[in-house]
Scaffold this active site. Sequence first.
Site, PDB file in Angstrom:
ATOM      1  N   ASP A   1       0.787  -1.237   0.000  1.00 12.43           N
ATOM      2  CA  ASP A   1       0.000   0.000   0.000  1.00 12.43           C
ATOM      3  C   ASP A   1       0.820   1.289   0.000  1.00 12.43           C
ATOM      4  O   ASP A   1       0.265   2.353  -0.261  1.00 12.43           O
ATOM      5  CB  ASP A   1      -0.965   0.019   1.197  1.00 12.43           C
TER       6      ASP A   1
ATOM      7  N   GLU B   1       3.097   0.629  -4.058  1.00 18.86           N
ATOM      8  CA  GLU B   1       2.290   0.366  -5.257  1.00 18.86           C
ATOM      9  C   GLU B   1       1.250   1.445  -5.496  1.00 18.86           C
ATOM     10  O   GLU B   1       0.874   1.705  -6.630  1.00 18.86           O
ATOM     11  CB  GLU B   1       1.554  -0.976  -5.119  1.00 18.86           C
TER      12      GLU B   1
ATOM     13  N   GLY C   1       1.723   8.717  -0.262  1.00 17.55           N
ATOM     14  CA  GLY C   1       1.789  10.174  -0.099  1.00 17.55           C
ATOM     15  C   GLY C   1       0.718  10.902  -0.897  1.00 17.55           C
ATOM     16  O   GLY C   1       0.194  11.931  -0.469  1.00 17.55           O
TER      17      GLY C   1
ATOM     18  N   ASN D   1     -10.345   0.868   0.354  1.00 17.23           N
ATOM     19  CA  ASN D   1     -11.279   0.633   1.462  1.00 17.23           C
ATOM     20  C   ASN D   1     -10.698   0.992   2.824  1.00 17.23           C
ATOM     21  O   ASN D   1     -11.433   1.267   3.762  1.00 17.23           O
ATOM     22  CB  ASN D   1     -11.742  -0.831   1.461  1.00 17.23           C
ATOM     23  N   TYR D   2      -9.359   0.960   2.953  1.00 16.73           N
ATOM     24  CA  TYR D   2      -8.741   1.187   4.260  1.00 16.73           C
ATOM     25  C   TYR D   2      -8.274   2.621   4.446  1.00 16.73           C
ATOM     26  O   TYR D   2      -7.923   3.296   3.479  1.00 16.73           O
ATOM     27  CB  TYR D   2      -7.525   0.261   4.438  1.00 16.73           C
ATOM     28  N   ASP D   3      -8.247   3.035   5.698  1.00 11.87           N
ATOM     29  CA  ASP D   3      -7.694   4.338   6.068  1.00 11.87           C
ATOM     30  C   ASP D   3      -6.596   4.094   7.095  1.00 11.87           C
ATOM     31  O   ASP D   3      -6.827   3.381   8.077  1.00 11.87           O
ATOM     32  CB  ASP D   3      -8.769   5.241   6.666  1.00 11.87           C
ATOM     33  N   TYR D   4      -5.444   4.658   6.838  1.00 14.48           N
ATOM     34  CA  TYR D   4      -4.303   4.477   7.733  1.00 14.48           C
ATOM     35  C   TYR D   4      -3.851   5.832   8.269  1.00 14.48           C
ATOM     36  O   TYR D   4      -3.546   6.730   7.483  1.00 14.48           O
ATOM     37  CB  TYR D   4      -3.116   3.861   6.994  1.00 14.48           C
TER      38      TYR D   4
ATOM     39  N   HIS E   1      -1.758  -6.684   8.132  1.00 16.34           N
ATOM     40  CA  HIS E   1      -1.262  -5.358   7.750  1.00 16.34           C
ATOM     41  C   HIS E   1       0.145  -5.274   8.326  1.00 16.34           C
ATOM     42  O   HIS E   1       0.291  -5.208   9.550  1.00 16.34           O
ATOM     43  CB  HIS E   1      -2.079  -4.226   8.368  1.00 16.34           C
TER      44      HIS E   1
ATOM     45  N   GLU F   1      24.544  -8.969   8.647  1.00 10.78           N
ATOM     46  CA  GLU F   1      23.146  -8.844   8.199  1.00 10.78           C
ATOM     47  C   GLU F   1      22.362 -10.123   8.467  1.00 10.78           C
ATOM     48  O   GLU F   1      21.194 -10.075   8.821  1.00 10.78           O
ATOM     49  CB  GLU F   1      23.113  -8.515   6.701  1.00 10.78           C
TER      50      GLU F   1
ATOM     51  N   HIS G   1      -5.339  -9.521  11.130  1.00  8.05           N
ATOM     52  CA  HIS G   1      -6.703  -9.047  11.345  1.00  8.05           C
ATOM     53  C   HIS G   1      -7.700 -10.171  11.046  1.00  8.05           C
ATOM     54  O   HIS G   1      -7.844 -10.594   9.902  1.00  8.05           O
ATOM     55  CB  HIS G   1      -6.946  -7.839  10.437  1.00  8.05           C
TER      56      HIS G   1
HETATM   57 CU    CU Z   1      -7.553  -5.211   8.416  1.00  5.28          CU
END
Ligand code: CU
Length: 637
Positions: free
Chosen positions: A299, A302, A306, A384-387, A435, A482, A595
Site C-alpha cells: 500500500d 504500489e 503520499g 477501502n482502508y484508512d491508515y 497489515h 546482516e 486481522h
Molecule cells: Cu484489516
Amino acid sequence: MDMKATASNIHPLDPLSSEELARASTIFREASKVSDQAYFACAIPAEPPKAVVLEFEPDMSFDRAVRLVGHDPKERRSFEAIVSLTDGLLTSFNWAVAGQAPVGVGDVKPLFDILYKNPDWIEALKQRGIEDPSKIHVDTWVTPFQPKGMSPQGRIFCGIAFVHEDSADNHYARPVEGLLAYVDTDTGEVVVEDHGVVAVPNEPAEYAADLVAHHRTDLKPLEITQPEGPSFEVDGNLIRWQKWQFRFSVQALEGLVLYDIRYDDGGGLRPILYRASLSDMVVPYGDPSPMHGWKHALDASETLLGHLANSLSLGCDCLGAIRYFDATVLNPDGSTRTIENAVCLHEEDYGILWKHTNVLNPNLKPEVRRSRRLVISMIHTVGNYDYGFYWYFYQDGSIQFEAKLTGVVSAGSASEGTDTAPLVAPQIAAPVHQHLFCMRLDFNVDGGPNSVQEVEVEPLPDGADNPYGSGFKAVTRTLKTEEQAKRNIDPARSRSWKVINPDSKNRVGKPVGYKLLPQASPTLLASENSTHGKRGAFARHNLWVTPYSPDELDCGAGVLSYRHPGGAGLPAFTRANRPIENADVVVWHTFGVTHVPRPEDWPVMPVEYAGFMLMPTGFFDQNPAIDVPPSNSCESK
Ligand code: CU
C-alpha cells in the site's frame, strides 16, 4: 533560467515545491524519448548525500534533483528518470526492466473507461440481476498475478464490483461475489473471470452521520485550549519542541519522512536518527479463494501513499492548537496538486510523566508531572482502508510510532462464514488478512558509527549462585552481520534491540543507546515461495539491519514494485551478508497486525493500533524529564 539552489531559504531536505515539480516535468518532456501517451506516476526528491546535508549551512550550494517515475502505454513500459534542477538537465533515463511505476490517478480513469464498455463484464453483471452498470462501483486492485491469456508485459489491474444504491452510500456494502475483471490499460484488453453467481447482499451498511438512524445524546463538550499557543516553533520544515528538533517532508511513496532527529540535553543537539519513515507495507489476504487469495497490496509503494493523504480538518481529525502543512504532488500530466492540511502538528496532554508520593513524610505533597507529547501525523485513504500514521515525541526522550487502522474491511458475499473468511454481517464475509508495516530507521546515535545489540532476559540456572531459584539477567549480544540481524520478536524474553554508539559513553561508562521496543507483532504468514512471500519478503522478519547505502532506501522493490515479481529490497540487500558492527546502520522494523475481522468491524472499523517505541537507554545520564515543572493547574491539597 538558472535555478541554482543557493537561496538561503532552501534546505537540501526541503520538499519539492510546485514550481520545482513543474520545471522538472518540463525539462523531462523536452529531453526524454517517451511517447505523447506517457504519464507520470510520481516525483521523489533525489536527496543529496548525507555529508552535504549534515554539513549544510544556509549559504552553501547543493544539487537539487528530482526522480520522476511514470509509464508509457505506447512503449508498454514504465520509466525512471532523474532531472537536475540545478543544471536544468535530464541526467538519467531508464526503462524499467522489472516492475512498473506505482498506480495512480493516471491509471484509474482509463480502467473505468475500458471496463464499463466491456460486454463480457456487463453480461456477467446481468447474470447477477444487475441491469445498470452505473449502479456499480469498481474498486481497482493492484494485480501481482498474471491473469490467464493476458500479456506478461501488461499494465494490468483487477476491477472488483460493488453495487451501490446512490453515490452517498457505503459502496463496499454489497460486494459482487465471484466476478473479477482484469484490465490491461495499455492495450484495452479485458479478461473477465466468473467464479459463479452468489446472491448480492441487500442490507445497507451505512456509517455517514446523516444515514445513521440514532446518535447518542449524552456527550458534553470537551475542549482543548492553549491560550498562549502551542510550545513548538516552526521554521519552514524544521520543527523545535521541548529540546527536540527535526525536519520533515511528505514523499510520494513513504508519506511522512522525518530527518535529522536530535535532542538537546544541555550539551548541544545530539543526533539520534538521520531519517525515519515507513518504507513500505504489505496487506496479504489469507483466504485462499479465487476472489481474495491473490490479494497482497503493497500500500505504500504500489499505490503512492503520499498522494493518498487526507486533507485534515480541525476538531475532527485533530483537536487543539493545530499547525497544518500542505503537501504538493505531481499529476500524471506534469501539473501539480496541493493537498491542503496534509500534515498535522500539535501537542497533546498524555497523562502523567512521572510521580512519587513520599509516604514517610505526610507533610509533603506528591511530586507529579504531566506528560506532554508532540504529534506529527498524516492520514491516508487507500481504497477501502484508512491508515493514520503518528509520530510522538515525549519529554523523557522517547519516540513512538503508531499506525491507526480504520476504514472498511475488504469483504465478499457468502451465506456462511469460514475460518479464512468469517461473517461480519449477514451475507458479508471478510477474509482474514495482515497489515505489515516496514519502517526504515536510519540511526545516527551521537553521530555514529553505531552497532545494534539484541537484549533479552533469561533465568539464571539453578545452583549455588542462584539460591532462591529466582534469578534472571539481561543478556546482550551484538549483531555482527546482516544474517545475524534477521530477528523476530520474543515477548516472553522481553526481547528488544538497542542501537548504541560504542565510542560515546554515559556516566556509568556504558555506550549510549536507543532501544527499539517492539510490540507483539506478527510476521508474514504467506509461504516463502508464494508471490506474496517473495514480494513482501521484508515482512518475514521483525528486524533487519543493513549498513547504509544511498541505493537502499526501500525495503521492497521501491518505486517499481508494481507487478514486480519480488526478491528485491531487503532479501537482495542482505545477500552479501555484510558486516554491520560499528557502521552507519539502518534498522528495518516490520510490525503490524493479523486481522481476523469481527462483526464490530462492520460497517466501519473502529481504530486498531500497532506500532513501536524508541526509548533512550543510557543515552542520558538520568531521567531527562526531571526538569519538567509542575503543572500550573495542579491543585495543592
Ligand atoms: Cu484489516
